[in-house]
Design an enzyme around this catalytic site. Structure first.
Site, PDB file in Angstrom:
ATOM      1  N   ASP A   1      11.434  -5.925 -49.678  1.00  0.00           N
ATOM      2  CA  ASP A   1      11.118  -5.541 -48.299  1.00  0.00           C
ATOM      3  C   ASP A   1      12.125  -6.144 -47.314  1.00  0.00           C
ATOM      4  O   ASP A   1      12.695  -7.199 -47.570  1.00  0.00           O
ATOM      5  CB  ASP A   1       9.691  -6.032 -47.970  1.00  0.00           C
ATOM      6  CG  ASP A   1       9.133  -5.346 -46.744  1.00  0.00           C
ATOM      7  OD1 ASP A   1       9.711  -4.332 -46.301  1.00  0.00           O
ATOM      8  OD2 ASP A   1       8.116  -5.830 -46.216  1.00  0.00           O
TER       9      ASP A   1
ATOM     10  N   ASN B   1       6.072   5.818 -48.453  1.00  0.00           N
ATOM     11  CA  ASN B   1       7.446   5.952 -47.946  1.00  0.00           C
ATOM     12  C   ASN B   1       7.853   7.409 -47.695  1.00  0.00           C
ATOM     13  O   ASN B   1       8.792   7.676 -46.944  1.00  0.00           O
ATOM     14  CB  ASN B   1       8.462   5.314 -48.908  1.00  0.00           C
ATOM     15  CG  ASN B   1       8.458   3.799 -48.891  1.00  0.00           C
ATOM     16  OD1 ASN B   1       8.856   3.149 -49.851  1.00  0.00           O
ATOM     17  ND2 ASN B   1       7.996   3.209 -47.793  1.00  0.00           N
TER      18      ASN B   1
HETATM   19  C1  FPP Z   1      12.007  -1.819 -48.009  1.00  0.00           C
HETATM   20  O1  FPP Z   1      12.677  -2.161 -46.843  1.00  0.00           O
HETATM   21  C2  FPP Z   1      12.858  -1.147 -48.964  1.00  0.00           C
HETATM   22  C3  FPP Z   1      12.717   0.126 -49.422  1.00  0.00           C
HETATM   23  C4  FPP Z   1      11.665   1.039 -48.965  1.00  0.00           C
HETATM   24  C5  FPP Z   1      13.649   0.685 -50.398  1.00  0.00           C
HETATM   25  C6  FPP Z   1      14.234  -0.288 -51.364  1.00  0.00           C
HETATM   26  C7  FPP Z   1      15.254   0.390 -52.141  1.00  0.00           C
HETATM   27  C8  FPP Z   1      16.457  -0.128 -52.518  1.00  0.00           C
HETATM   28  C9  FPP Z   1      16.929  -1.503 -52.244  1.00  0.00           C
HETATM   29  C10 FPP Z   1      17.336   0.707 -53.331  1.00  0.00           C
HETATM   30  C11 FPP Z   1      16.647   0.964 -54.616  1.00  0.00           C
HETATM   31  C12 FPP Z   1      17.572   1.253 -55.652  1.00  0.00           C
HETATM   32  C13 FPP Z   1      17.376   0.942 -56.941  1.00  0.00           C
HETATM   33  C14 FPP Z   1      18.388   1.357 -57.913  1.00  0.00           C
HETATM   34  C15 FPP Z   1      16.195   0.193 -57.405  1.00  0.00           C
HETATM   35  P1  FPP Z   1      12.156  -1.503 -45.495  1.00  0.00           P
HETATM   36  O2  FPP Z   1      12.919  -0.270 -45.253  1.00  0.00           O
HETATM   37  O3  FPP Z   1      10.683  -1.318 -45.580  1.00  0.00           O
HETATM   38  O4  FPP Z   1      12.535  -2.596 -44.472  1.00  0.00           O
HETATM   39  P2  FPP Z   1      11.725  -2.970 -43.133  1.00  0.00           P
HETATM   40  O5  FPP Z   1      10.416  -3.520 -43.584  1.00  0.00           O
HETATM   41  O6  FPP Z   1      12.602  -3.975 -42.502  1.00  0.00           O
HETATM   42  O7  FPP Z   1      11.572  -1.710 -42.344  1.00  0.00           O
END
Ligand code: FPP
Length: 238
Positions: free
Chosen positions: A19, A67
């Site tokens: 996250d 998401n």
């Molecule tokens: C959460 O941060 C992250 C995600 C929803 C996506 C995570 C995905 C990756 C790091 C790439 C995945 C790739 C592989 C190969 C596993 P957020 O967007 O919720 O951050 P925020 O809470 O600050 O809004």
């Protein structure tokens, strides 16, 4: 606190809610997608660390059922990133004897993404080292409902129903429950992740946002886990 990992007490299964990518990017005046891109470096380093420390199963929460409600441009960017990452990393998964699995409603993903995943799963299926599980279009409630739907199609009666039978219908069938659940970015929530499987997991929350998370942070989480007393509802005094 000793900074040494006890190699005899490594959690078999670690699950991570990655996250904070969006906030990490915004803090740097960049678009949220920049954070997701940087998050790939953390994924690589964490996998490397997990292999090094002897973790057997690593589950990464990469995309939740919820998401899908994000702006279309961000969803598309995440799917493109996933396709690229799987395509780039499969050779390293093979080199490191890692097998890839997924949990979640994979049929919801773009066909190109499904194809890339299926190929990587096929190419790595005979690997005998760590199992990397990507949770994609996944939520714990979805998984439980999905299990119940499958059970209702079988001739299972309440007399012969048990926890062990229920387990067989979860997507983590044959995977031990995670002993340790890590969430980055300071949020202290479960957010619909592995609701059944984390019944007795140790929860570890770090302020670090996912793009800053490295194998040393995984090591710190494992050491903290090793310093906790797990009682499973029992007491330690007689
Ligand atoms: C959460 O941060 C992250 C995600 C929803 C996506 C995570 C995905 C990756 C790091 C790439 C995945 C790739 C592989 C190969 C596993 P957020 O967007 O919720 O951050 P925020 O809470 O600050 O809004």
């Amino acid at each position: 606190m000793s900074e040494l990992i006890n190699k005899l007490n490594i959690p078999k299964h670690i699950a991570i809610t990655m996250d904070g990518n969006g906030r990490w990017a915004k803090e740097r005046g960049k678009k949220r997608v920049f954070g997701h891109n940087q998050g790939i470096k953390s994924v690589r380093d964490t996998i490397e660390g997990a292999v090094e420390y002897g973790v057997e199963f690593l589950t990464l929460f990469a995309f939740s059922t919820e998401n899908w409600k994000r702006p279309k441009s961000e969803v598309n960017a995440l799917m493109t990133l996933l396709i690229k990452a799987i395509n780039n990393e499969t050779k390293d998964l093979i080199k490191n004897n890692i097998s890839l699995k997924t949990i979640g409603d994979i049929s919801q993903l773009p066909l190109k993404c499904q194809k890339e995943l299926a190929e990587s799963i096929k190419k790595t299926k005979d690997n005998t080292g760590m199992t990397l599980i990507l949770a994609l279009s996944y939520s714990g409630k979805w998984e439980i409902i999905n299990a119940i739907k499958k059970i209702l199609q079988q001739e299972v009666t309440s007399e012969n129903f048990s926890e062990d039978i229920f387990l067989q219908y979860l997507s983590t069938n044959n995977v031990p429950d995670p002993e340790l659940l890590i969430r980055t970015s300071g949020e202290k929530r479960i957010s619909n992740f592995m609701l059944w499987q984390i019944a007795y997991s140790e929860l570890y929350f770090t302020e670090k946002k996912w793009p800053d998370f490295r194998k040393e942070d995984l090591k710190e989480a494992i050491i903290e886990y090793q310093n906790r007393e797990r009682r499973f509802g029992k007491t330690t005094t007689i």
